[in-house]
Design an enzyme around this catalytic site. Structure first.
Site, PDB file in Angstrom:
ATOM      1  N   TYR A   1       9.309  -4.217   1.963  1.00  0.00           N
ATOM      2  CA  TYR A   1       8.273  -4.422   1.677  1.00  0.00           C
ATOM      3  C   TYR A   1       7.333  -5.454   2.915  1.00  0.00           C
ATOM      4  O   TYR A   1       8.052  -6.081   3.519  1.00  0.00           O
ATOM      5  CB  TYR A   1       8.047  -5.273   0.475  1.00  0.00           C
ATOM      6  CG  TYR A   1       7.930  -4.746  -0.855  1.00  0.00           C
ATOM      7  CD1 TYR A   1       7.640  -3.273  -0.728  1.00  0.00           C
ATOM      8  CD2 TYR A   1       8.314  -5.237  -1.978  1.00  0.00           C
ATOM      9  CE1 TYR A   1       7.679  -2.799  -1.978  1.00  0.00           C
ATOM     10  CE2 TYR A   1       8.271  -4.793  -3.107  1.00  0.00           C
ATOM     11  CZ  TYR A   1       7.905  -3.522  -3.524  1.00  0.00           C
ATOM     12  OH  TYR A   1       8.059  -2.840  -4.602  1.00  0.00           O
ATOM     13  N   GLU A   2       6.061  -5.095   2.910  1.00  0.00           N
ATOM     14  CA  GLU A   2       5.305  -6.020   3.873  1.00  0.00           C
ATOM     15  C   GLU A   2       5.803  -5.696   5.334  1.00  0.00           C
ATOM     16  O   GLU A   2       5.620  -6.796   5.919  1.00  0.00           O
ATOM     17  CB  GLU A   2       5.224  -7.292   3.328  1.00  0.00           C
ATOM     18  CG  GLU A   2       5.095  -7.605   1.896  1.00  0.00           C
ATOM     19  CD  GLU A   2       3.294  -7.067   1.465  1.00  0.00           C
ATOM     20  OE1 GLU A   2       2.774  -6.597   2.458  1.00  0.00           O
ATOM     21  OE2 GLU A   2       3.193  -7.166   0.432  1.00  0.00           O
ATOM     22  N   GLY A   3       6.279  -4.661   5.727  1.00  0.00           N
ATOM     23  CA  GLY A   3       7.005  -4.568   7.120  1.00  0.00           C
ATOM     24  C   GLY A   3       8.333  -4.848   7.003  1.00  0.00           C
ATOM     25  O   GLY A   3       8.642  -5.939   6.624  1.00  0.00           O
TER      26      GLY A   3
END
Length: 603
Positions: free
Chosen positions: A410-412
Protein backbone atom coordinates in the site's frame (compact mmCIF):
# COMPACT_ATOMS: atom_id res chain seq x y z
CA UNK A 1 6.71 27.64 23.62
CA UNK A 2 4.03 30.26 24.13
CA UNK A 3 4.01 31.88 20.71
CA UNK A 4 3.94 30.77 17.11
CA UNK A 5 7.32 32.44 16.57
CA UNK A 6 8.89 30.40 19.38
CA UNK A 7 7.31 27.22 18.04
CA UNK A 8 8.58 27.99 14.55
CA UNK A 9 12.09 28.53 15.86
CA UNK A 10 12.14 25.31 17.90
CA UNK A 11 10.43 23.00 15.42
CA UNK A 12 12.81 21.02 13.23
CA UNK A 13 12.08 20.84 9.52
CA UNK A 14 11.55 17.50 7.86
CA UNK A 15 14.79 15.51 7.69
CA UNK A 16 16.63 17.79 10.12
CA UNK A 17 16.48 15.11 12.82
CA UNK A 18 19.58 13.74 11.09
CA UNK A 19 21.76 16.80 11.63
CA UNK A 20 20.23 18.58 14.62
CA UNK A 21 19.79 17.37 18.17
CA UNK A 22 16.24 16.78 19.38
CA UNK A 23 15.57 17.22 23.08
CA UNK A 24 13.20 14.80 24.79
CA UNK A 25 11.03 17.69 26.03
CA UNK A 26 10.46 18.77 22.41
CA UNK A 27 8.81 15.53 21.27
CA UNK A 28 5.21 14.42 21.69
CA UNK A 29 4.52 10.93 23.04
CA UNK A 30 1.36 8.87 23.63
CA UNK A 31 1.71 9.77 27.31
CA UNK A 32 1.05 13.40 26.28
CA UNK A 33 -2.48 12.73 25.00
CA UNK A 34 -4.92 15.38 26.23
CA UNK A 35 -8.03 14.39 28.17
CA UNK A 36 -10.07 14.88 24.99
CA UNK A 37 -7.71 12.58 23.08
CA UNK A 38 -7.85 9.94 25.83
CA UNK A 39 -11.65 10.02 25.68
CA UNK A 40 -11.55 9.69 21.91
CA UNK A 41 -9.16 6.75 22.19
CA UNK A 42 -11.42 4.97 24.68
CA UNK A 43 -14.49 5.61 22.51
CA UNK A 44 -12.80 4.10 19.46
CA UNK A 45 -11.55 1.08 21.41
CA UNK A 46 -15.05 0.52 22.82
CA UNK A 47 -16.52 0.73 19.30
CA UNK A 48 -14.00 -1.75 17.92
CA UNK A 49 -14.42 -4.18 20.82
CA UNK A 50 -18.23 -4.05 20.47
CA UNK A 51 -18.72 -3.93 16.72
CA UNK A 52 -15.61 -5.37 15.02
CA UNK A 53 -13.53 -7.72 17.19
CA UNK A 54 -16.39 -10.20 17.90
CA UNK A 55 -17.12 -10.43 14.15
CA UNK A 56 -13.66 -11.54 13.03
CA UNK A 57 -14.98 -14.82 11.60
CA UNK A 58 -17.44 -12.97 9.38
CA UNK A 59 -14.70 -10.68 8.08
CA UNK A 60 -12.68 -13.72 7.03
CA UNK A 61 -15.67 -15.04 5.05
CA UNK A 62 -15.79 -12.08 2.63
CA UNK A 63 -18.75 -10.38 4.26
CA UNK A 64 -18.56 -7.12 2.32
CA UNK A 65 -21.98 -6.04 3.61
CA UNK A 66 -20.62 -6.19 7.15
CA UNK A 67 -17.76 -3.87 6.23
CA UNK A 68 -20.23 -1.37 4.77
CA UNK A 69 -22.44 -1.68 7.87
CA UNK A 70 -19.53 -1.03 10.24
CA UNK A 71 -18.41 1.94 8.16
CA UNK A 72 -21.91 3.46 8.38
CA UNK A 73 -21.87 3.04 12.16
CA UNK A 74 -18.44 4.69 12.28
CA UNK A 75 -19.93 7.58 10.29
CA UNK A 76 -22.82 7.92 12.76
CA UNK A 77 -20.28 8.28 15.57
CA UNK A 78 -18.39 10.98 13.67
CA UNK A 79 -15.30 8.83 13.18
CA UNK A 80 -15.25 9.36 9.40
CA UNK A 81 -15.10 13.14 9.80
CA UNK A 82 -12.33 13.52 12.40
CA UNK A 83 -10.01 15.35 9.99
CA UNK A 84 -12.76 17.17 8.07
CA UNK A 85 -13.20 20.87 8.96
CA UNK A 86 -16.36 21.71 10.90
CA UNK A 87 -17.55 23.89 8.00
CA UNK A 88 -18.05 20.71 5.96
CA UNK A 89 -19.68 18.54 8.62
CA UNK A 90 -16.60 17.13 10.29
CA UNK A 91 -15.08 17.46 13.74
CA UNK A 92 -12.07 19.48 12.56
CA UNK A 93 -9.63 17.83 14.96
CA UNK A 94 -5.86 18.13 14.79
CA UNK A 95 -3.48 15.78 13.03
CA UNK A 96 -2.51 13.89 16.20
CA UNK A 97 -6.15 13.08 16.97
CA UNK A 98 -6.79 11.95 13.40
CA UNK A 99 -3.75 9.71 13.72
CA UNK A 100 -5.02 8.34 17.03
CA UNK A 101 -8.41 7.41 15.57
CA UNK A 102 -6.78 5.79 12.53
CA UNK A 103 -4.50 3.84 14.90
CA UNK A 104 -7.17 2.40 17.18
CA UNK A 105 -9.93 1.73 14.64
CA UNK A 106 -7.58 -0.30 12.44
CA UNK A 107 -6.32 -3.01 14.79
CA UNK A 108 -9.06 -5.62 14.79
CA UNK A 109 -9.10 -6.45 11.08
CA UNK A 110 -7.33 -5.26 7.99
CA UNK A 111 -10.66 -5.16 6.13
CA UNK A 112 -11.95 -2.25 8.21
CA UNK A 113 -8.50 -0.66 8.31
CA UNK A 114 -8.48 -0.60 4.51
CA UNK A 115 -12.06 0.61 4.13
CA UNK A 116 -11.54 3.35 6.72
CA UNK A 117 -8.20 4.47 5.29
CA UNK A 118 -9.43 4.47 1.70
CA UNK A 119 -12.55 6.45 2.57
CA UNK A 120 -11.21 9.02 5.04
CA UNK A 121 -7.86 9.40 3.33
CA UNK A 122 -7.63 9.06 -0.41
CA UNK A 123 -11.43 9.06 -0.88
CA UNK A 124 -12.28 12.25 1.04
CA UNK A 125 -9.04 14.13 1.56
CA UNK A 126 -8.33 15.10 -2.09
CA UNK A 127 -11.61 17.04 -2.17
CA UNK A 128 -11.01 18.60 1.24
CA UNK A 129 -7.52 19.73 0.28
CA UNK A 130 -7.87 20.45 -3.44
CA UNK A 131 -11.57 20.98 -4.06
CA UNK A 132 -13.31 24.25 -4.83
CA UNK A 133 -15.67 25.65 -2.21
CA UNK A 134 -18.61 24.38 -4.27
CA UNK A 135 -17.11 20.87 -4.51
CA UNK A 136 -16.43 20.75 -0.79
CA UNK A 137 -19.94 21.95 0.14
CA UNK A 138 -21.52 19.43 -2.22
CA UNK A 139 -19.54 16.29 -1.42
CA UNK A 140 -17.56 16.47 1.83
CA UNK A 141 -20.48 16.57 4.31
CA UNK A 142 -21.89 13.37 2.76
CA UNK A 143 -18.50 11.68 3.00
CA UNK A 144 -17.85 12.89 6.55
CA UNK A 145 -21.16 11.49 7.80
CA UNK A 146 -20.94 8.14 6.04
CA UNK A 147 -24.00 8.89 3.92
CA UNK A 148 -21.66 8.43 0.96
CA UNK A 149 -18.44 6.44 0.67
CA UNK A 150 -15.42 7.31 -1.42
CA UNK A 151 -12.85 5.40 -3.47
CA UNK A 152 -9.66 6.35 -5.27
CA UNK A 153 -8.95 5.33 -8.86
CA UNK A 154 -5.27 5.73 -9.66
CA UNK A 155 -3.74 2.29 -10.32
CA UNK A 156 -4.09 0.72 -13.76
CA UNK A 157 -2.84 -2.58 -15.24
CA UNK A 158 0.20 -0.74 -16.65
CA UNK A 159 0.52 1.99 -14.03
CA UNK A 160 1.41 0.94 -10.50
CA UNK A 161 4.46 2.52 -8.89
CA UNK A 162 4.80 4.65 -12.03
CA UNK A 163 1.49 6.35 -11.29
CA UNK A 164 1.76 9.06 -13.95
CA UNK A 165 1.92 6.51 -16.77
CA UNK A 166 -1.82 5.78 -16.69
CA UNK A 167 -3.67 5.40 -19.99
CA UNK A 168 -7.17 6.45 -18.86
CA UNK A 169 -8.30 9.35 -21.08
CA UNK A 170 -10.50 12.37 -20.46
CA UNK A 171 -11.87 13.99 -23.64
CA UNK A 172 -13.62 17.35 -23.54
CA UNK A 173 -17.06 17.36 -25.17
CA UNK A 174 -17.68 19.53 -28.22
CA UNK A 175 -19.88 21.92 -26.23
CA UNK A 176 -17.25 22.20 -23.48
CA UNK A 177 -19.64 21.22 -20.68
CA UNK A 178 -18.18 17.88 -19.64
CA UNK A 179 -15.35 15.38 -20.06
CA UNK A 180 -15.80 11.82 -21.26
CA UNK A 181 -13.58 9.46 -19.27
CA UNK A 182 -12.60 6.07 -20.67
CA UNK A 183 -10.21 3.57 -19.16
CA UNK A 184 -9.60 0.76 -16.68
CA UNK A 185 -8.62 1.06 -13.02
CA UNK A 186 -7.67 -1.84 -10.79
CA UNK A 187 -7.25 -2.74 -7.10
CA UNK A 188 -9.85 -0.12 -6.15
CA UNK A 189 -10.68 -0.37 -2.44
CA UNK A 190 -14.34 0.28 -1.49
CA UNK A 191 -15.36 0.01 -5.17
CA UNK A 192 -18.23 -2.36 -4.37
CA UNK A 193 -20.14 0.09 -2.19
CA UNK A 194 -18.76 3.55 -2.94
CA UNK A 195 -20.81 6.48 -4.15
CA UNK A 196 -17.95 8.60 -5.45
CA UNK A 197 -14.63 8.02 -7.17
CA UNK A 198 -11.55 10.22 -7.26
CA UNK A 199 -10.41 9.40 -10.81
CA UNK A 200 -7.12 10.27 -12.50
CA UNK A 201 -7.06 10.56 -16.28
CA UNK A 202 -4.98 12.22 -18.98
CA UNK A 203 -6.33 15.05 -21.11
CA UNK A 204 -4.98 14.93 -24.68
CA UNK A 205 -1.20 14.45 -24.50
CA UNK A 206 -0.64 16.30 -21.23
CA UNK A 207 2.58 15.47 -19.41
CA UNK A 208 0.69 14.95 -16.15
CA UNK A 209 -2.63 13.34 -15.31
CA UNK A 210 -5.65 15.29 -14.03
CA UNK A 211 -7.97 14.52 -11.11
CA UNK A 212 -11.77 14.33 -11.36
CA UNK A 213 -14.63 13.81 -8.91
CA UNK A 214 -16.88 11.14 -10.46
CA UNK A 215 -20.21 10.06 -8.99
CA UNK A 216 -20.79 6.32 -9.19
CA UNK A 217 -23.65 5.85 -11.63
CA UNK A 218 -23.82 2.51 -13.55
CA UNK A 219 -25.97 4.22 -16.19
CA UNK A 220 -23.14 6.65 -16.90
CA UNK A 221 -20.68 4.18 -18.40
CA UNK A 222 -19.32 2.79 -15.11
CA UNK A 223 -19.03 -0.95 -14.56
CA UNK A 224 -17.25 -3.06 -11.97
CA UNK A 225 -15.28 -6.28 -12.15
CA UNK A 226 -15.88 -9.13 -9.74
CA UNK A 227 -14.51 -8.93 -6.20
CA UNK A 228 -10.84 -9.84 -6.19
CA UNK A 229 -9.74 -12.99 -4.35
CA UNK A 230 -6.96 -11.80 -2.05
CA UNK A 231 -4.43 -13.25 0.39
CA UNK A 232 -5.84 -11.10 3.21
CA UNK A 233 -8.25 -8.25 3.95
CA UNK A 234 -10.99 -10.62 2.81
CA UNK A 235 -13.95 -8.30 3.49
CA UNK A 236 -12.36 -5.25 1.93
CA UNK A 237 -14.20 -4.66 -1.34
CA UNK A 238 -11.55 -4.62 -4.09
CA UNK A 239 -12.66 -4.46 -7.71
CA UNK A 240 -11.65 -3.24 -11.12
CA UNK A 241 -13.54 -0.18 -12.32
CA UNK A 242 -14.22 0.41 -16.02
CA UNK A 243 -15.14 3.80 -17.45
CA UNK A 244 -16.73 3.92 -20.90
CA UNK A 245 -17.18 7.54 -21.99
CA UNK A 246 -18.34 8.38 -18.48
CA UNK A 247 -19.61 11.97 -18.50
CA UNK A 248 -18.09 14.20 -15.85
CA UNK A 249 -19.10 17.90 -15.62
CA UNK A 250 -16.17 20.27 -16.19
CA UNK A 251 -16.82 21.73 -12.74
CA UNK A 252 -15.89 18.31 -11.29
CA UNK A 253 -12.27 18.64 -12.32
CA UNK A 254 -10.24 18.47 -9.11
CA UNK A 255 -7.79 21.36 -8.83
CA UNK A 256 -6.19 22.43 -12.13
CA UNK A 257 -5.59 20.55 -15.34
CA UNK A 258 -2.41 18.49 -15.10
CA UNK A 259 -2.34 18.70 -11.31
CA UNK A 260 -3.40 15.09 -10.77
CA UNK A 261 0.06 13.69 -10.20
CA UNK A 262 0.70 16.29 -7.51
CA UNK A 263 -2.64 15.45 -5.86
CA UNK A 264 -1.79 11.76 -5.95
CA UNK A 265 1.67 12.23 -4.45
CA UNK A 266 0.48 14.50 -1.64
CA UNK A 267 -2.38 12.14 -0.84
CA UNK A 268 0.19 9.35 -0.57
CA UNK A 269 2.33 11.39 1.84
CA UNK A 270 -0.58 11.61 4.28
CA UNK A 271 -1.58 8.04 3.54
CA UNK A 272 1.89 6.77 4.43
CA UNK A 273 1.99 8.07 7.97
CA UNK A 274 -1.65 7.10 8.50
CA UNK A 275 -0.85 3.59 7.27
CA UNK A 276 1.96 3.37 9.82
CA UNK A 277 -0.52 4.41 12.50
CA UNK A 278 -3.02 1.84 11.24
CA UNK A 279 -0.47 -0.93 11.94
CA UNK A 280 0.06 0.01 15.60
CA UNK A 281 -3.07 -1.34 17.25
CA UNK A 282 -2.82 -4.42 15.07
CA UNK A 283 0.55 -5.04 16.78
CA UNK A 284 -0.93 -4.43 20.22
CA UNK A 285 -3.77 -6.88 19.58
CA UNK A 286 -1.41 -9.52 18.21
CA UNK A 287 0.73 -9.16 21.35
CA UNK A 288 -2.31 -9.34 23.64
CA UNK A 289 -3.59 -12.50 21.95
CA UNK A 290 -0.15 -14.14 21.90
CA UNK A 291 0.61 -13.33 25.55
CA UNK A 292 -2.73 -14.60 26.79
CA UNK A 293 -2.12 -17.86 24.92
CA UNK A 294 1.47 -18.11 26.21
CA UNK A 295 0.28 -17.65 29.79
CA UNK A 296 -2.38 -20.35 29.38
CA UNK A 297 -0.47 -22.87 27.27
CA UNK A 298 1.34 -25.35 29.51
CA UNK A 299 4.16 -27.57 28.24
CA UNK A 300 6.52 -29.61 30.42
CA UNK A 301 4.31 -28.52 33.38
CA UNK A 302 5.22 -24.86 32.73
CA UNK A 303 3.37 -22.00 30.98
CA UNK A 304 5.31 -21.37 27.80
CA UNK A 305 5.42 -17.65 28.69
CA UNK A 306 8.11 -18.57 31.22
CA UNK A 307 10.43 -20.07 28.60
CA UNK A 308 13.32 -17.87 27.51
CA UNK A 309 12.68 -18.49 23.81
CA UNK A 310 9.11 -17.17 24.17
CA UNK A 311 10.21 -14.28 26.37
CA UNK A 312 12.59 -13.16 23.63
CA UNK A 313 9.74 -13.09 21.10
CA UNK A 314 7.36 -11.21 23.37
CA UNK A 315 10.03 -8.64 24.25
CA UNK A 316 10.94 -7.98 20.62
CA UNK A 317 7.26 -7.69 19.63
CA UNK A 318 6.60 -5.19 22.42
CA UNK A 319 9.77 -3.24 21.63
CA UNK A 320 8.98 -2.76 17.95
CA UNK A 321 5.47 -1.62 18.88
CA UNK A 322 6.85 0.86 21.41
CA UNK A 323 9.28 2.30 18.88
CA UNK A 324 6.55 2.54 16.25
CA UNK A 325 4.24 4.41 18.61
CA UNK A 326 7.06 6.73 19.63
CA UNK A 327 8.02 7.62 16.06
CA UNK A 328 4.47 7.91 14.67
CA UNK A 329 3.22 10.30 17.33
CA UNK A 330 6.46 12.28 17.29
CA UNK A 331 6.06 12.91 13.56
CA UNK A 332 2.30 13.50 13.83
CA UNK A 333 2.80 16.30 16.34
CA UNK A 334 5.51 17.84 14.17
CA UNK A 335 3.05 17.87 11.26
CA UNK A 336 0.29 19.33 13.44
CA UNK A 337 2.61 22.06 14.73
CA UNK A 338 3.73 22.92 11.20
CA UNK A 339 0.08 23.14 10.07
CA UNK A 340 -0.72 25.46 12.99
CA UNK A 341 2.27 27.66 12.20
CA UNK A 342 1.19 28.03 8.60
CA UNK A 343 -2.40 28.82 9.55
CA UNK A 344 -1.18 31.44 12.03
CA UNK A 345 0.81 32.97 9.19
CA UNK A 346 -2.34 33.30 7.11
CA UNK A 347 -2.38 30.12 5.03
CA UNK A 348 -5.75 28.51 4.30
CA UNK A 349 -6.55 25.18 5.95
CA UNK A 350 -5.98 23.47 2.60
CA UNK A 351 -2.57 25.00 1.99
CA UNK A 352 -1.45 24.64 5.61
CA UNK A 353 -2.25 20.93 5.75
CA UNK A 354 -0.73 20.18 2.36
CA UNK A 355 2.50 22.01 3.14
CA UNK A 356 2.60 20.74 6.73
CA UNK A 357 2.52 17.11 5.64
CA UNK A 358 4.78 17.71 2.65
CA UNK A 359 7.41 19.15 5.01
CA UNK A 360 7.68 15.74 6.72
CA UNK A 361 7.34 13.55 3.62
CA UNK A 362 10.69 11.90 4.44
CA UNK A 363 9.50 10.86 7.90
CA UNK A 364 6.18 9.67 6.43
CA UNK A 365 8.02 7.31 4.06
CA UNK A 366 10.37 6.06 6.79
CA UNK A 367 7.47 5.30 9.13
CA UNK A 368 5.44 3.55 6.45
CA UNK A 369 8.31 1.16 5.76
CA UNK A 370 9.31 0.55 9.38
CA UNK A 371 5.90 -0.06 10.92
CA UNK A 372 4.49 -2.09 8.01
CA UNK A 373 7.44 -4.46 8.36
CA UNK A 374 7.13 -4.53 12.14
CA UNK A 375 3.49 -5.67 12.02
CA UNK A 376 4.45 -8.44 9.59
CA UNK A 377 7.23 -9.62 11.91
CA UNK A 378 5.00 -9.27 14.96
CA UNK A 379 2.18 -11.36 13.46
CA UNK A 380 4.70 -13.93 12.25
CA UNK A 381 6.05 -14.35 15.78
CA UNK A 382 2.47 -14.47 17.03
CA UNK A 383 1.90 -17.53 14.84
CA UNK A 384 5.11 -19.06 16.18
CA UNK A 385 4.05 -18.58 19.80
CA UNK A 386 0.79 -20.38 19.02
CA UNK A 387 2.78 -23.17 17.37
CA UNK A 388 0.66 -25.50 15.24
CA UNK A 389 -2.50 -23.75 16.38
CA UNK A 390 -1.17 -20.51 14.95
CA UNK A 391 -1.32 -21.99 11.46
CA UNK A 392 -4.99 -22.80 11.88
CA UNK A 393 -7.71 -20.46 10.65
CA UNK A 394 -9.53 -21.17 13.94
CA UNK A 395 -7.13 -18.84 15.74
CA UNK A 396 -6.75 -15.11 14.89
CA UNK A 397 -3.02 -15.24 14.16
CA UNK A 398 -3.06 -16.50 10.59
CA UNK A 399 -5.62 -13.83 9.61
CA UNK A 400 -3.49 -11.14 11.27
CA UNK A 401 -0.45 -12.35 9.31
CA UNK A 402 -2.34 -12.36 6.00
CA UNK A 403 -3.87 -8.93 6.63
CA UNK A 404 -0.47 -7.49 7.55
CA UNK A 405 1.08 -8.44 4.24
CA UNK A 406 -0.66 -5.77 2.18
CA UNK A 407 0.79 -2.93 4.29
CA UNK A 408 4.19 -3.33 2.62
CA UNK A 409 2.55 -2.71 -0.78
CA UNK A 410 0.00 0.00 0.00
CA UNK A 411 0.83 3.70 -0.44
CA UNK A 412 3.86 2.93 -2.59
CA UNK A 413 5.80 -0.28 -2.05
CA UNK A 414 8.41 -0.32 0.69
CA UNK A 415 11.11 -0.45 -1.96
CA UNK A 416 9.77 2.72 -3.60
CA UNK A 417 9.46 4.44 -0.22
CA UNK A 418 13.01 3.56 0.77
CA UNK A 419 14.39 5.14 -2.37
CA UNK A 420 12.03 8.10 -2.10
CA UNK A 421 13.13 8.89 1.46
CA UNK A 422 16.82 9.16 0.58
CA UNK A 423 16.06 10.95 -2.69
CA UNK A 424 13.89 13.53 -0.93
CA UNK A 425 16.59 14.09 1.70
CA UNK A 426 19.23 14.72 -0.96
CA UNK A 427 16.87 17.15 -2.75
CA UNK A 428 16.22 18.99 0.51
CA UNK A 429 19.96 19.31 1.01
CA UNK A 430 20.40 20.72 -2.50
CA UNK A 431 17.68 23.32 -1.78
CA UNK A 432 19.37 24.30 1.47
CA UNK A 433 16.50 23.08 3.64
CA UNK A 434 18.70 20.53 5.42
CA UNK A 435 22.43 21.11 5.79
CA UNK A 436 23.92 17.73 4.95
CA UNK A 437 27.11 19.00 3.33
CA UNK A 438 28.62 20.62 6.42
CA UNK A 439 28.03 17.66 8.76
CA UNK A 440 29.12 15.17 6.07
CA UNK A 441 32.40 17.06 5.57
CA UNK A 442 32.92 17.14 9.35
CA UNK A 443 32.53 13.35 9.45
CA UNK A 444 35.00 12.97 6.57
CA UNK A 445 37.50 15.11 8.50
CA UNK A 446 36.90 13.02 11.62
CA UNK A 447 37.74 9.85 9.70
CA UNK A 448 41.19 11.17 8.82
CA UNK A 449 41.78 12.77 12.21
CA UNK A 450 43.22 11.26 15.39
CA UNK A 451 40.43 9.63 17.42
CA UNK A 452 39.91 10.69 21.03
CA UNK A 453 40.96 8.16 23.64
CA UNK A 454 39.13 9.87 26.49
CA UNK A 455 36.48 7.80 28.26
CA UNK A 456 33.13 9.62 28.03
CA UNK A 457 31.01 10.12 31.13
CA UNK A 458 27.78 8.22 30.60
CA UNK A 459 26.42 8.63 34.11
CA UNK A 460 23.24 10.44 33.04
CA UNK A 461 20.12 8.52 32.09
CA UNK A 462 20.36 7.16 28.53
CA UNK A 463 23.40 9.34 27.83
CA UNK A 464 25.33 6.52 26.15
CA UNK A 465 22.29 5.66 24.06
CA UNK A 466 21.97 9.27 22.88
CA UNK A 467 25.69 9.39 22.15
CA UNK A 468 25.33 6.18 20.12
CA UNK A 469 22.50 7.68 18.09
CA UNK A 470 24.69 10.70 17.34
CA UNK A 471 27.37 8.31 16.08
CA UNK A 472 24.85 6.40 13.97
CA UNK A 473 23.94 9.67 12.27
CA UNK A 474 27.63 9.96 11.38
CA UNK A 475 27.39 6.52 9.76
CA UNK A 476 24.62 7.73 7.47
CA UNK A 477 26.48 10.95 6.64
CA UNK A 478 29.64 8.97 5.92
CA UNK A 479 27.95 6.46 3.60
CA UNK A 480 25.43 8.75 1.91
CA UNK A 481 27.83 11.68 1.70
CA UNK A 482 30.48 9.60 -0.04
CA UNK A 483 27.89 8.02 -2.33
CA UNK A 484 26.53 11.43 -3.40
CA UNK A 485 30.06 12.67 -4.00
CA UNK A 486 30.87 9.61 -6.11
CA UNK A 487 27.71 9.28 -8.16
CA UNK A 488 26.09 12.74 -8.10
CA UNK A 489 22.75 12.81 -9.98
CA UNK A 490 23.28 9.17 -11.03
CA UNK A 491 22.86 8.02 -7.41
CA UNK A 492 19.23 7.15 -8.15
CA UNK A 493 20.47 4.44 -10.53
CA UNK A 494 22.11 2.59 -7.60
CA UNK A 495 18.95 1.28 -6.00
CA UNK A 496 20.50 -1.25 -3.64
CA UNK A 497 22.78 1.44 -2.23
CA UNK A 498 19.80 3.74 -1.78
CA UNK A 499 17.87 1.03 0.01
CA UNK A 500 20.77 0.27 2.36
CA UNK A 501 21.06 3.99 3.12
CA UNK A 502 17.31 4.18 3.76
CA UNK A 503 17.51 1.31 6.26
CA UNK A 504 20.18 3.24 8.17
CA UNK A 505 17.95 6.33 8.15
CA UNK A 506 14.92 4.34 9.32
CA UNK A 507 16.73 2.77 12.24
CA UNK A 508 18.14 6.13 13.36
CA UNK A 509 14.69 7.76 13.42
CA UNK A 510 12.97 4.84 15.14
CA UNK A 511 15.71 4.33 17.74
CA UNK A 512 15.96 8.03 18.53
CA UNK A 513 12.19 8.28 18.93
CA UNK A 514 12.14 5.36 21.39
CA UNK A 515 15.08 6.71 23.39
CA UNK A 516 13.63 10.24 23.60
CA UNK A 517 10.22 8.91 24.69
CA UNK A 518 11.78 6.74 27.39
CA UNK A 519 13.93 9.65 28.60
CA UNK A 520 10.99 12.05 28.71
CA UNK A 521 8.80 9.60 30.62
CA UNK A 522 11.57 8.62 33.06
CA UNK A 523 12.13 12.28 33.88
CA UNK A 524 8.50 12.96 34.67
CA UNK A 525 7.38 9.63 36.11
CA UNK A 526 10.65 8.37 37.63
CA UNK A 527 13.22 5.89 36.32
CA UNK A 528 11.92 2.96 38.36
CA UNK A 529 8.38 3.40 37.06
CA UNK A 530 9.73 3.45 33.50
CA UNK A 531 12.40 0.75 33.70
CA UNK A 532 10.68 -1.40 31.08
CA UNK A 533 10.34 1.56 28.71
CA UNK A 534 14.03 2.31 29.19
CA UNK A 535 14.79 -1.35 28.49
CA UNK A 536 12.78 -1.26 25.25
CA UNK A 537 14.62 1.85 24.09
CA UNK A 538 17.93 0.14 24.84
CA UNK A 539 16.91 -3.09 23.15
CA UNK A 540 15.65 -1.33 20.03
CA UNK A 541 18.88 0.65 19.78
CA UNK A 542 21.00 -2.49 20.20
CA UNK A 543 19.17 -4.12 17.30
CA UNK A 544 19.42 -0.91 15.26
CA UNK A 545 23.19 -0.75 15.73
CA UNK A 546 23.54 -4.28 14.35
CA UNK A 547 21.33 -3.58 11.35
CA UNK A 548 23.03 -0.26 10.59
CA UNK A 549 26.45 -1.90 10.78
CA UNK A 550 25.37 -4.55 8.27
CA UNK A 551 23.73 -2.10 5.85
CA UNK A 552 26.62 0.36 6.04
CA UNK A 553 29.13 -2.38 5.20
CA UNK A 554 26.96 -3.41 2.28
CA UNK A 555 26.90 0.17 1.04
CA UNK A 556 30.59 0.94 1.60
CA UNK A 557 31.95 -2.09 -0.23
CA UNK A 558 29.60 -1.39 -3.16
CA UNK A 559 31.32 1.88 -4.10
CA UNK A 560 34.58 2.30 -2.15
CA UNK A 561 37.88 0.50 -2.73
CA UNK A 562 41.40 0.37 -1.29
CA UNK A 563 42.38 2.93 1.36
CA UNK A 564 39.03 4.71 1.14
CA UNK A 565 37.16 1.49 1.87
CA UNK A 566 39.48 0.57 4.76
CA UNK A 567 39.14 4.05 6.27
CA UNK A 568 35.35 3.98 6.07
CA UNK A 569 35.12 0.49 7.54
CA UNK A 570 37.34 1.57 10.42
CA UNK A 571 35.10 4.59 10.91
CA UNK A 572 32.06 2.35 10.90
CA UNK A 573 33.59 0.19 13.62
CA UNK A 574 34.30 3.30 15.69
CA UNK A 575 30.82 4.73 15.19
CA UNK A 576 29.02 1.51 16.18
CA UNK A 577 31.12 0.63 19.25
CA UNK A 578 29.51 0.56 22.69
CA UNK A 579 31.49 1.54 25.75
CA UNK A 580 29.08 -0.47 27.90
CA UNK A 581 27.42 -3.24 25.89
CA UNK A 582 23.87 -3.83 27.14
CA UNK A 583 22.85 -7.23 28.51
CA UNK A 584 20.29 -8.02 25.84
CA UNK A 585 18.99 -11.18 27.52
CA UNK A 586 18.33 -9.27 30.73
CA UNK A 587 16.58 -6.49 28.82
CA UNK A 588 14.32 -8.96 27.02
CA UNK A 589 13.47 -10.78 30.24
CA UNK A 590 12.57 -7.54 32.01
CA UNK A 591 10.27 -6.44 29.17
CA UNK A 592 8.65 -9.86 28.69
CA UNK A 593 7.99 -10.33 32.39
CA UNK A 594 6.15 -7.00 32.51
CA UNK A 595 4.02 -7.90 29.49
CA UNK A 596 3.20 -11.42 30.70
CA UNK A 597 2.43 -10.22 34.23
CA UNK A 598 -0.03 -7.67 32.83
CA UNK A 599 -1.32 -10.23 30.29
CA UNK A 600 -1.42 -7.44 27.70
CA UNK A 601 0.71 -4.82 25.96
CA UNK A 602 0.75 -2.35 28.89
CA UNK A 603 2.75 0.63 27.64
Amino acid sequence: MSTTTELNNDLLRGGQFLVKETRCEDIFTPEDFSEEQKMMKESVIEFVDREIWPQKDRFEKKDYALTEEIMRKAGELGLLGIAVPEAYGGLGMGFVTTMLVCDYISGATGSIATAFGAHTGIGTMPITLYGTEEQKQKYVPKLASGEWFGAYCLTEPGAGSDANSGKTKAVLSEDGTHYKISGQKMWISNAGFCDLFIVFARIEDDKYITGFIVENDPENGISLGEEEHKLGIHSSSTRQVFFNETKVPVENMLSERGNGFKIAMNALNIGRIKLAGACLDAQRRVIDTAVKYANERVQFKTPIAKFGAIKAKIAEMATSTYAGESACYRASKNIEDRINIRMAEGNSHQEAELKGVEEYAIECSLLKVAVSEDIQNCSDEGIQIFGGMGFSADTPMEAAWRDARIARIYEGTNEINRMLAVGMLVKKAMKGHVDLLGPAMAVADELTGIPSFETPDYSELLSEEKAMIAKLKKVFLMVAGSAVQKYGPKLEEHQQLLMASADILIEIYMAESAVLRAEKNARRFGEDAQKEQIAMAQLYLYNAVDKISQKAKEGIVSFAEGDEQRMMLMGLKRFTKYQNMPNVVALRNLIAEKVTAENTYPF
